[in-house]
Design an enzyme around this catalytic site. Structure first.
Site, PDB file in Angstrom:
ATOM      1  N   GLY A 109      15.119  44.488  48.697  1.00 32.20           N
ATOM      2  CA  GLY A 109      13.909  44.767  49.480  1.00 32.20           C
ATOM      3  C   GLY A 109      13.992  46.020  50.319  1.00 32.20           C
TER       4      GLY A 109
ATOM      5  N   ASN B  82      18.923  51.322  43.370  1.00 30.77           N
ATOM      6  CA  ASN B  82      17.930  51.733  44.364  1.00 30.77           C
ATOM      7  C   ASN B  82      16.553  51.312  43.868  1.00 30.77           C
ATOM      8  OD1 ASN B  82      16.967  52.620  46.795  1.00 30.77           O
ATOM      9  ND2 ASN B  82      16.632  54.701  46.094  1.00 30.77           N
TER      10      ASN B  82
ATOM     11  N   THR C 277      16.417  45.632  43.869  1.00 29.94           N
ATOM     12  CA  THR C 277      17.854  45.538  44.043  1.00 29.94           C
ATOM     13  C   THR C 277      18.119  44.112  43.642  1.00 29.94           C
ATOM     14  OG1 THR C 277      17.944  47.141  45.843  1.00 29.94           O
ATOM     15  CG2 THR C 277      19.630  45.455  45.897  1.00 29.94           C
TER      16      THR C 277
HETATM   17  O1  DON Z   1      20.791  50.497  49.899  1.00 32.70           O
HETATM   18  C1  DON Z   1      19.621  50.311  50.196  1.00 32.70           C
HETATM   19  O2  DON Z   1      19.254  49.951  51.294  1.00 32.70           O
HETATM   20  C2  DON Z   1      18.573  50.487  49.125  1.00 32.70           C
HETATM   21  N1  DON Z   1      19.024  51.430  48.143  1.00 32.70           N
HETATM   22  C3  DON Z   1      18.281  49.174  48.539  1.00 32.70           C
HETATM   23  C4  DON Z   1      17.183  49.258  47.555  1.00 32.70           C
HETATM   24  C5  DON Z   1      16.481  47.995  47.420  1.00 32.70           C
HETATM   25  O3  DON Z   1      16.743  47.014  48.046  1.00 32.70           O
HETATM   26  C6  DON Z   1      15.385  48.010  46.467  1.00 32.70           C
HETATM   27  N2  DON Z   1      14.930  46.705  46.336  1.00 32.70           N
HETATM   28  N3  DON Z   1      14.407  45.814  46.321  1.00 32.70           N
END
Ligand code: DON
Length: 565
Positions: free
Chosen positions: A469, A397, A377
């Site tokens: 994360g 995501n 992300t």
């Molecule tokens: O919205 C969320 O919590 C997740 N889709 C975030 C994904 C994410 O942080 C991936 N990354 N490092």
């Protein structure tokens, strides 16, 4: 060069004329977005202008997570503006993806009621209706001061003329190609479009440049009702996707009241539902404060236990309570009543704090296998010379999302549907579980951990923080706040320090990054924890300000660039 110097001079002059806080700072996830954000600020743009320019640049230069086909959250703090109707200074823009109209609770289950592996993650059914373009558009409509078209030009240039691929981007591209292999029978076209990402080479994206030009000329209407909308829906529908033109036309970004609470003489402003972030960080910070006297007493009483082991156990005890609440209560507030106030109330947290054990591990109620894959992300933090701040986290995501590129438009689609609870008690890709509060329904937003956060002291911006994360976002933001404000670390020290993470499930497992001292690990193992190195634990972008200046720092774990002036 001359133009840049002139811009810098003008920027400096402007901030002096306005005569408020003259420090400005950015902490950005890559050098291209940093250059754009800085240029916008130096030309007199405000934090939202810089965020819009950077948001579109990252869609070009950080395709793992920067996006047009995803969604996110923006927390903003603005100086009072006289003509503004509401006197409030803190805002939150929810541009999270929504489930298409055709989605339903058991979308990802087979006839036996079992989860179909990877259907919510890879391929044409994994995407929610994207929110990013609407989010950046609405933020700009409300607070932007520079022309929209001009702000998009930075991204258009990088797409048209290319940018030099950083080594980490090639590595992530390789990892992802291998990861999607065999996970879907859909015709994925990721490799066709992004297979040529090679470190040190220039990478051009002509179709994406055209899309950005349409959005620059027509605004969000192009993406939701215009040519881009048609390209998107046509391709998805040819391949069994669920999204329709009506879904796109119905998409709304929403201004919501941010979560706000006091903590150690500050006001914390963070992400409300459909993020779990603000509530969870609020619970962690408040529990941390409530239990300080007892933590000190334990330190005295238990001197043979390494300090860092005691602290890690303490954090794990807090975190498992917070993640249990998350799984039970959090979801899209337009669909479920989320008891935000109760979850953050002192009375409730005092009661939760009573259960914390100091010399043993509290029982986890149930066991689920968790699996943490390489996540991606991206977050950026911006403070402008007028004291406005933007904290923005957005995502596809997983890195590169669902593996589907909208052919003629050149952008990647998200796989955010996996953030719904596909089946009660079954963990998502981040190993977190959920129940009815986060089950799939048409137009509903999937629960998130993204936590763009701003702290105010005496009404001025003191900290802007956030990170990617997945489920570790919450604990990373919590630890960075504590590192700076309770433990007195500098911004860079606060980011470089090891972070630990416990999310209730897998039972008694603590993840860490980077390595912990052997003595700390053995002490924790002796207590009954299993330890797991998490190869990726966020990419925090942090700005810390006092009345006269700001400092900015980017996580060692990523390819970020920060600057303060
Ligand atoms: O919205 C969320 O919590 C997740 N889709 C975030 C994904 C994410 O942080 C991936 N990354 N490092």
């Amino acid at each position: 060069m001359f133009k840049r110097l002139l811009g810098m001079l003008l920027g400096a002059l402007l901030s002096i004329q306005i005569g408020s806080v003259q420090a400005a700072a950015i902490a950005m996830p890559d050098r291209f977005s940093a250059a754009a954000a800085k240029a916008v600020l130096l030309e007199g743009g405000n934090a939202v202008d810089a965020a819009v320019a950077a948001g579109f640049v990252l869609a070009v230069t950080y395709p793992e997570a920067g996006n047009l086909g995803g969604g996110g959250f923006m927390t903003l703090v603005t100086r009072p503006v006289e003509n503004l109707q509401s006197g409030r200074q803190a805002y939150f823009l929810d541009y999270r993806e929504t489930a298409p109209q055709a989605a339903f609770r058991d979308l990802y289950l087979d006839q036996q009621g079992e989860v179909i592996p990877y259907r919510s993650l890879v391929g044409y059914q994994a995407s929610g209706v994207p929110g990013t373009v609407m989010g950046l558009w609405q933020a700009h409509q409300r607070f932007g001061s520079k022309p929209w078209k001009k702000l998009l030009q930075y991204a258009i240039d990088y797409a048209e003329q290319g940018f030099e691929v950083p080594p980490a981007l090639e590595e992530n591209r390789r990892w992802y190609q291998q990861w999607i292999e065999g996970k879907s029978s859909d015709a994925l076209n990721f490799s066709e479009h992004f297979g040529a990402l090679q470190s040190g080479r220039m990478f051009k994206q002509p179709q994406l440049a055209k899309t950005l030009k349409r959005i620059a000329a027509r605004g969000a209407a192009d993406f939701y009702q215009g040519e881009t909308a048609r390209m998107l829906v046509q391709q998805l529908q040819t391949h069994g996707g669920l999204m329709t033109l009506d879904d796109l036309a119905a998409y709304q970004a929403k201004w919501r009241e941010p979560v706000r609470f006091g903590w150690q003489g500050r006001e914390v402003v963070s992400a409300p539902p459909p993020s779990s972030g603000g509530v969870a960080i609020g619970q962690l910070l408040k529990l941390y404060a409530l239990l300080q006297p007892e933590l000190q007493a334990q330190r005295q009483h238990n001197r043979e236990l390494p300090e860092q082991a005691l602290k890690t156990h303490f954090y794990a005890e807090l975190e498992k309570r917070v993640y249990a609440d998350r799984a039970e209560f959090l979801g899209d507030p337009d669909f479920v009543d989320v008891p935000v106030e109760r979850l953050l109330s002192d009375a409730y947290l005092q009661q939760r704090a009573q259960g914390v054990l100091w010399d043993a591990i509290s029982e986890s109620e149930s066991i689920r296998p968790g699996k943490i894959e390489l996540p991606e992300t991206t977050h950026f933090s911006i403070v402008d010379a007028h004291g406005n701040a933007v904290s923005n986290t957005y995502t596809l995501n997983m890195p590169f999302g669902s593996g589907v590129v909208i052919e003629q438009a050149g952008f990647l689609m998200n796989n955010e549907m996996d953030d719904f609870s596909t089946k009660p008690g079954v963990a998502n890709v981040f190993g977190v579980v959920g129940g009815t509060a986060n089950e799939i329904a048409p137009h509903k937003r999937m629960l998130s951990s993204m936590s763009p956060t701003i702290l105010l002291k005496d009404g001025e911006v003191e900290m802007v923080v956030g990170t990617p994360g997945g489920s570790t976002i919450i604990t990373s933001v919590f630890q960075v706040i504590v590192n700076v404000l309770a433990e007195g670390m500098t911004p860079q020290q606060a980011l470089d320090a090891p972070r630990v993470h416990h999310q209730l499930l897998p039972k008694d497992q603590i993840a860490y990054n980077p390595d912990l001292p052997e003595a700390v690990k053995s002490a924790l193992e002796l207590m009954g924890y299993t330890l797991k190195r998490n190869n990726y634990m966020g990419d925090v972008q942090l700005v810390v300000c006092d009345k006269t200046h700001c400092e900015a720092a980017s996580d060692v774990r990523g390819r970020g660039v920060s600057a303060a002036w």
